[in-house]
Design a protein around this motif. Structure first.
Motif, PDB file in Angstrom:
ATOM      1  N   ARG A   1      56.027 119.648  64.203  1.00  0.00           N
ATOM      2  CA  ARG A   1      55.657 117.979  63.037  1.00  0.00           C
ATOM      3  C   ARG A   1      56.977 116.885  63.307  1.00  0.00           C
ATOM      4  O   ARG A   1      57.954 116.593  63.973  1.00  0.00           O
ATOM      5  CB  ARG A   1      56.877 119.199  62.360  1.00  0.00           C
ATOM      6  N   PRO A   2      56.157 115.512  63.189  1.00  0.00           N
ATOM      7  CA  PRO A   2      56.180 114.048  63.154  1.00  0.00           C
ATOM      8  C   PRO A   2      57.718 114.372  62.263  1.00  0.00           C
ATOM      9  O   PRO A   2      57.983 114.820  61.271  1.00  0.00           O
ATOM     10  CB  PRO A   2      55.515 113.972  62.350  1.00  0.00           C
ATOM     11  N   ALA A   3      58.661 112.905  63.432  1.00  0.00           N
ATOM     12  CA  ALA A   3      59.929 113.404  62.333  1.00  0.00           C
ATOM     13  C   ALA A   3      59.671 112.368  61.626  1.00  0.00           C
ATOM     14  O   ALA A   3      58.598 111.491  60.679  1.00  0.00           O
ATOM     15  CB  ALA A   3      60.840 112.164  63.605  1.00  0.00           C
ATOM     16  N   PRO A   4      60.212 112.527  60.149  1.00  0.00           N
ATOM     17  CA  PRO A   4      60.219 111.549  58.469  1.00  0.00           C
ATOM     18  C   PRO A   4      60.939 109.935  59.478  1.00  0.00           C
ATOM     19  O   PRO A   4      61.217 109.667  60.134  1.00  0.00           O
ATOM     20  CB  PRO A   4      61.453 111.775  58.452  1.00  0.00           C
ATOM     21  N   GLU A   5      60.283 108.738  58.468  1.00  0.00           N
ATOM     22  CA  GLU A   5      59.843 107.343  58.848  1.00  0.00           C
ATOM     23  C   GLU A   5      62.049 107.274  58.968  1.00  0.00           C
ATOM     24  O   GLU A   5      61.995 106.479  60.127  1.00  0.00           O
ATOM     25  CB  GLU A   5      59.893 106.862  57.435  1.00  0.00           C
ATOM     26  N   ALA A   6      63.023 107.659  58.459  1.00  0.00           N
ATOM     27  CA  ALA A   6      64.399 107.231  58.326  1.00  0.00           C
ATOM     28  C   ALA A   6      64.570 107.396  60.485  1.00  0.00           C
ATOM     29  O   ALA A   6      65.348 106.522  60.279  1.00  0.00           O
ATOM     30  CB  ALA A   6      64.440 108.029  57.483  1.00  0.00           C
ATOM     31  N   ASP A   7      64.215 109.281  60.089  1.00  0.00           N
ATOM     32  CA  ASP A   7      64.834 108.758  61.510  1.00  0.00           C
ATOM     33  C   ASP A   7      63.777 108.279  62.823  1.00  0.00           C
ATOM     34  O   ASP A   7      64.091 107.371  64.114  1.00  0.00           O
ATOM     35  CB  ASP A   7      64.370 110.533  61.807  1.00  0.00           C
ATOM     36  N   LEU A   8      62.414 108.143  62.778  1.00  0.00           N
ATOM     37  CA  LEU A   8      62.041 106.430  63.663  1.00  0.00           C
ATOM     38  C   LEU A   8      62.986 105.481  63.515  1.00  0.00           C
ATOM     39  O   LEU A   8      62.857 104.713  64.671  1.00  0.00           O
ATOM     40  CB  LEU A   8      60.516 106.935  62.815  1.00  0.00           C
ATOM     41  N   GLN A   9      62.898 104.973  62.415  1.00  0.00           N
ATOM     42  CA  GLN A   9      63.943 103.602  62.549  1.00  0.00           C
ATOM     43  C   GLN A   9      65.128 104.170  62.892  1.00  0.00           C
ATOM     44  O   GLN A   9      65.664 103.379  63.465  1.00  0.00           O
ATOM     45  CB  GLN A   9      64.184 103.800  61.020  1.00  0.00           C
ATOM     46  N   SER A  10      65.917 104.902  62.820  1.00  0.00           N
ATOM     47  CA  SER A  10      66.722 105.058  63.077  1.00  0.00           C
ATOM     48  C   SER A  10      67.385 105.729  64.694  1.00  0.00           C
ATOM     49  O   SER A  10      67.357 104.406  65.869  1.00  0.00           O
ATOM     50  CB  SER A  10      68.042 106.466  62.949  1.00  0.00           C
ATOM     51  N   ALA A  11      65.963 105.861  65.663  1.00  0.00           N
ATOM     52  CA  ALA A  11      65.693 105.944  66.713  1.00  0.00           C
ATOM     53  C   ALA A  11      65.466 104.556  67.619  1.00  0.00           C
ATOM     54  O   ALA A  11      65.493 104.381  68.853  1.00  0.00           O
ATOM     55  CB  ALA A  11      64.588 107.071  67.315  1.00  0.00           C
ATOM     56  N   ALA A  12      64.184 103.503  66.661  1.00  0.00           N
ATOM     57  CA  ALA A  12      64.376 102.338  67.344  1.00  0.00           C
ATOM     58  C   ALA A  12      65.081 101.784  67.491  1.00  0.00           C
ATOM     59  O   ALA A  12      65.190 101.083  68.343  1.00  0.00           O
ATOM     60  CB  ALA A  12      63.493 102.230  66.365  1.00  0.00           C
ATOM     61  N   GLU A  13      66.222 102.111  66.298  1.00  0.00           N
ATOM     62  CA  GLU A  13      67.492 101.067  66.463  1.00  0.00           C
ATOM     63  C   GLU A  13      68.540 101.049  67.190  1.00  0.00           C
ATOM     64  O   GLU A  13      68.490 100.510  67.982  1.00  0.00           O
ATOM     65  CB  GLU A  13      67.900 100.820  64.585  1.00  0.00           C
ATOM     66  N   ALA A  14      68.914 102.053  67.694  1.00  0.00           N
ATOM     67  CA  ALA A  14      69.427 102.958  69.100  1.00  0.00           C
ATOM     68  C   ALA A  14      68.824 102.690  69.846  1.00  0.00           C
ATOM     69  O   ALA A  14      70.015 102.538  71.497  1.00  0.00           O
ATOM     70  CB  ALA A  14      69.498 104.058  68.962  1.00  0.00           C
TER      71      ALA A  14
END
Length: 216
Positions: free
Chosen positions: A19-32
């Motif tokens: 299952r694809p991660a939600p947008e909030a998780d994508l943004q968190s991973a990108a920032e990290a």
């Protein structure tokens, strides 16, 4: 007489990791990831990622595509290895006897100018995790290539390192094992794991996060 065909051994797969991660998780991973020294772009679809990667790659330097379902499914492997636009390591070696020239293959594929591939998990604190049977892609990923580009589907974003390792064992590995049996007639194995937590050379590593699932 009809030939007998062996039936592949099928390991259980944890479908929750598809299952694809939600947008909030994508943004968190990108920032990290950015905080850890990676350059990060987000793409809405695999087709968008394909176009983005084509623009990132040099046409005057050697480019190696790591074996990757993400690259195959998105068309990136075909672009690099078959279009004639790029100096593809695989295309240059297409007519080689790879077994006879094993040392040359090892050296040239360990240190291309650019490696393009994927990983099996990205954690919310910005760590890339990739498993391998032979380890052949790990050398250019970690340091052998002057530049590395990773294309990663949203289903690979996970909470932390233990979850990343569990994803490998219960999702990516069973799928790769089935692919290996079909492609090579041999089983796969999780023999080596790269935990890539920080890039210390600015601009060396780019991560393209795709908002859809691609690869495994």
């Amino acid at each position: 007489m009809p030939q007998e065909h062996s039936v592949p051994d099928v390991l259980p797969v944890d479908g929750a990791f598809a299952r694809p991660a939600p947008e909030a998780d994508l943004q968190s991973a990108a920032e990290a990831l950015r905080s850890n020294g990676f350059t990060v772009s987000l793409a809405d679809t695999p087709a968008d990622a394909r176009a983005l990667v084509a623009g990132l790659l040099p046409t005057d330097r050697s480019v190696l595509t790591a074996t990757s379902e993400t690259l195959r499914e998105s068309g990136i492997a075909e672009d690099v290895d078959a279009s004639g636009r790029f100096r593809s390591v695989r295309a240059a070696q297409a007519d080689w006897d790879l077994a006879a020239r094993a040392d040359e293959v090892r050296v040239t594929r360990s240190a291309p100018d650019v490696v393009v591939g994927s990983v099996h998990a990205v954690t919310l604190d910005g760590t890339l995790v990739v498993a391998s049977a032979s380890g052949s892609q790990l050398a250019p990923y970690a340091s052998g290539a002057a530049r590395a580009v990773f294309v990663v589907g949203a289903q690979k974003v996970v909470a932390d390192l233990p979850t990343a390792l569990r994803r490998i064992e219960t999702y990516s590995y069973p799928k790769e094992d089935l692919r290996a049996q079909s492609a090579y007639g041999a089983r796969s194995v999780v023999a080596k794991v790269l935990v890539y937590g920080r890039e210390v050379f600015p601009g060396r590593a780019t991560v393209v996060l795709v908002r859809q699932a691609v690869g495994f």
